[in-house]
Scaffold this active site. Structure first.
Site, mmCIF file in Angstrom:
data_model
loop_
_atom_site.group_PDB
_atom_site.id
_atom_site.type_symbol
_atom_site.label_atom_id
_atom_site.label_comp_id
_atom_site.label_asym_id
_atom_site.label_seq_id
_atom_site.Cartn_x
_atom_site.Cartn_y
_atom_site.Cartn_z
ATOM 1 N N ASN A 1 16.102 -4.993 6.711
ATOM 2 C CA ASN A 1 15.030 -5.378 5.791
ATOM 3 C C ASN A 1 15.573 -5.981 4.498
ATOM 4 O OD1 ASN A 1 12.690 -4.895 7.257
ATOM 5 N ND2 ASN A 1 12.812 -2.704 6.890
ATOM 6 N N GLU B 1 19.301 1.827 12.573
ATOM 7 C CA GLU B 1 20.171 1.860 11.393
ATOM 8 C C GLU B 1 20.327 3.322 10.982
ATOM 9 O OE1 GLU B 1 19.407 -2.113 8.924
ATOM 10 O OE2 GLU B 1 17.577 -1.014 9.341
ATOM 11 N N SER C 1 11.703 3.241 6.013
ATOM 12 C CA SER C 1 12.175 1.854 5.907
ATOM 13 C C SER C 1 12.695 1.551 4.516
ATOM 14 C CB SER C 1 11.021 0.882 6.184
ATOM 15 O OG SER C 1 10.521 1.050 7.458
ATOM 16 N N HIS D 1 16.718 4.786 11.281
ATOM 17 C CA HIS D 1 15.657 3.778 11.153
ATOM 18 C C HIS D 1 15.538 2.939 12.424
ATOM 19 C CE1 HIS D 1 14.079 -0.175 9.470
ATOM 20 N NE2 HIS D 1 13.098 0.684 9.288
HETATM 21 N N1 LIG Z 1 5.574 0.125 11.095
HETATM 22 C C1 LIG Z 1 6.802 -0.398 11.055
HETATM 23 O O1 LIG Z 1 7.022 -1.592 11.301
HETATM 24 C C2 LIG Z 1 7.973 0.487 10.738
HETATM 25 C C3 LIG Z 1 9.246 0.118 11.205
HETATM 26 C C4 LIG Z 1 10.330 0.971 10.964
HETATM 27 C C5 LIG Z 1 10.133 2.142 10.231
HETATM 28 N N2 LIG Z 1 8.878 2.463 9.777
HETATM 29 C C6 LIG Z 1 8.728 3.722 9.051
HETATM 30 O O2 LIG Z 1 8.186 4.685 9.951
HETATM 31 C C7 LIG Z 1 7.355 5.611 9.234
HETATM 32 C C8 LIG Z 1 5.965 5.615 9.833
HETATM 33 O O3 LIG Z 1 5.431 4.318 9.762
HETATM 34 P P1 LIG Z 1 4.227 3.877 10.729
HETATM 35 O O4 LIG Z 1 4.008 2.435 10.486
HETATM 36 O O5 LIG Z 1 4.488 4.374 12.113
HETATM 37 O O6 LIG Z 1 3.022 4.738 10.086
HETATM 38 P P2 LIG Z 1 1.596 5.084 10.699
HETATM 39 O O7 LIG Z 1 0.662 5.127 9.554
HETATM 40 O O8 LIG Z 1 1.291 4.201 11.881
HETATM 41 O O9 LIG Z 1 1.802 6.573 11.275
HETATM 42 C C9 LIG Z 1 2.049 7.692 10.472
HETATM 43 C C10 LIG Z 1 1.592 8.919 11.234
HETATM 44 O O10 LIG Z 1 2.022 10.057 10.501
HETATM 45 C C11 LIG Z 1 1.011 11.046 10.590
HETATM 46 N N3 LIG Z 1 1.228 11.953 9.463
HETATM 47 C C12 LIG Z 1 1.137 11.679 8.142
HETATM 48 N N4 LIG Z 1 1.485 12.761 7.412
HETATM 49 C C13 LIG Z 1 1.827 13.729 8.309
HETATM 50 C C14 LIG Z 1 2.284 15.060 8.173
HETATM 51 N N5 LIG Z 1 2.484 15.630 6.979
HETATM 52 N N6 LIG Z 1 2.521 15.772 9.306
HETATM 53 C C15 LIG Z 1 2.340 15.202 10.520
HETATM 54 N N7 LIG Z 1 1.905 13.948 10.709
HETATM 55 C C16 LIG Z 1 1.651 13.215 9.606
HETATM 56 C C17 LIG Z 1 -0.299 10.263 10.528
HETATM 57 O O11 LIG Z 1 -1.384 11.012 11.063
HETATM 58 C C18 LIG Z 1 0.061 9.026 11.370
HETATM 59 O O12 LIG Z 1 -0.264 9.238 12.737
HETATM 60 C C19 LIG Z 1 7.403 5.175 7.771
HETATM 61 O O13 LIG Z 1 8.398 5.905 7.119
HETATM 62 C C20 LIG Z 1 7.783 3.696 7.873
HETATM 63 O O14 LIG Z 1 8.441 3.218 6.732
HETATM 64 C C21 LIG Z 1 7.795 1.673 10.024
#
Ligand SMILES: NC(=O)c1ccc[n+]([C@@H]2O[C@H](COP(=O)([O-])OP(=O)(O)OC[C@H]3O[C@@H](n4cnc5c(N)ncnc54)[C@H](O)[C@@H]3O)[C@@H](O)[C@H]2O)c1
Length: 293
Positions: free
Chosen positions: A193, A155, A122, A143
């Site tokens: 964002n 995106e 993000s 994204h």
């Molecule tokens: N939550 C949101 O609203 C949102 C929206 C759009 C984009 N994002 C982006 O998506 C990504 C994930 O966000 P999220 O909120 O889903 O996070 P989250 O914490 O819910 O999930 C992350 C997952 O990644 C796993 N993980 C971490 N390191 C790892 C590795 N090296 N190998 C394999 N698995 C691994 C963790 O176990 C976890 O299950 C981020 O880059 C975030 O910026 C989030």
């Protein structure tokens, strides 16, 4: 020549975004491998995914045969080697540049030179994430919006070294998956964002200044602008703690005071009011589930 995408890997597939992205890929007909370092998280995600498709059947969006076919295309693993024959790997691991670069380096060792890598970041730079790979020309930004299985917008961002052919293939895959891509530059917050974080903060500052109640502020925006959701309801959905993290990512790079976290937001998070997931933010909730159907 870039080969057609048939098999998709999703890294971080037990997380909020990764689980939804895996649904998008499997639903669109691609063999999908859900990879996460947490086996417990993967079994929880598998249950949520099955429940999501059961609800889709109950609502008449698909029959049981289609549900079973989709679920049969989806497998889960905690072994990165299982991603070896993926044509596209989408990462949605923690929003941490070190974690993402390390993951790309590990994927380099496992995947074919043809594989395309996409990052769901993000706030981080696609070009910087791509520097973790020996093949930065094969890395793109992709994204998705929360919840990915329901929201259509993606995106899409090339890094400085991204090969235009790779970007076009990733773009086509996004369209084939039933999503709606838009192209953005590699700038903090991309389109959505970059506009939403300051706007949502303005709404919080309006509450803090006593301009109106949260309910009236949201109602004014919805009625006047035709938005489905007011900014305060939206912050409750994404999480007040997440809004702080977004501010902390944007403010140092933009120095836009509207992007800095409002004091009220910090006080609410300190009080444990995180929004929908904690049952209370600017509004109160009985049901914190947001997996949808
Ligand atoms: N939550 C949101 O609203 C949102 C929206 C759009 C984009 N994002 C982006 O998506 C990504 C994930 O966000 P999220 O909120 O889903 O996070 P989250 O914490 O819910 O999930 C992350 C997952 O990644 C796993 N993980 C971490 N390191 C790892 C590795 N090296 N190998 C394999 N698995 C691994 C963790 O176990 C976890 O299950 C981020 O880059 C975030 O910026 C989030």
């Amino acid at each position: 020549m870039t080969k057609t995408i048939q098999t998709v890997g999703v890294c971080g597939a037990a997380g909020t975004m990764g689980a939804g992205i895996a649904i998008v890929a499997a639903r669109a007909g691609f063999r999908t491998i859900a990879f996460d370092k947490s086996p417990e998280g993967l079994s929880r995600a598998a249950q949520n995914t099955a429940a999501f498709f059961d609800k889709s059947v109950q609502r008449g969006k698909m029959d049981t045969r289609m549900r079973d076919q989709i679920l049969a295309r989806l497998s889960a693993t905690s072994e990165i080697d299982a991603l070896s024959d993926c044509d596209l790997v989408i990462e949605a691991v923690f929003e941490d540049i070190g974690v993402k670069k390390q993951l790309l380096a590990e994927l380099d060792a496992v995947c074919s030179p043809e594989t395309i890598f996409a990052s769901n970041t993000s706030t981080l730079s696609i070009t910087e994430i791509a520097s973790g790979s020996t093949r930065p020309e094969r890395v793109v930004g992709m994204h998705f919006c929360l919840p990915a299985q329901l929201m259509k917008l993606v995106e899409m961002t090339p890094g400085i070294l991204t090969d235009p052919g790779v970007f076009a293939t990733a773009w086509n895959w996004t369209e084939q998956s039933g999503q709606r891509p838009v192209r953005t530059q590699d700038k903090p917050g991309f389109i959505l964002n970059a506009l939403l974080v300051p706007f949502n903060n303005d709404a919080i500052r309006a509450v803090e200044a006593g301009v109106a109640s949260a309910d009236d502020i949201d109602r004014a925006i919805k009625v006047a602008l035709g938005y489905k959701m007011g900014p305060l309801e939206l912050i409750d959905l994404i999480g007040l703690d997440t809004q702080i993290r977004l501010c902390e990512a944007f403010y140092p790079t933009t120095l836009d005071p509207r992007a800095s976290a409002p004091p009220l937001l910090r006080r609410m998070v300190a009080a444990g009011l995180l929004g929908r997931k904690s049952g209370r933010g600017f509004f109160e909730y009985e049901n914190s589930a947001m997996f949808g159907a």
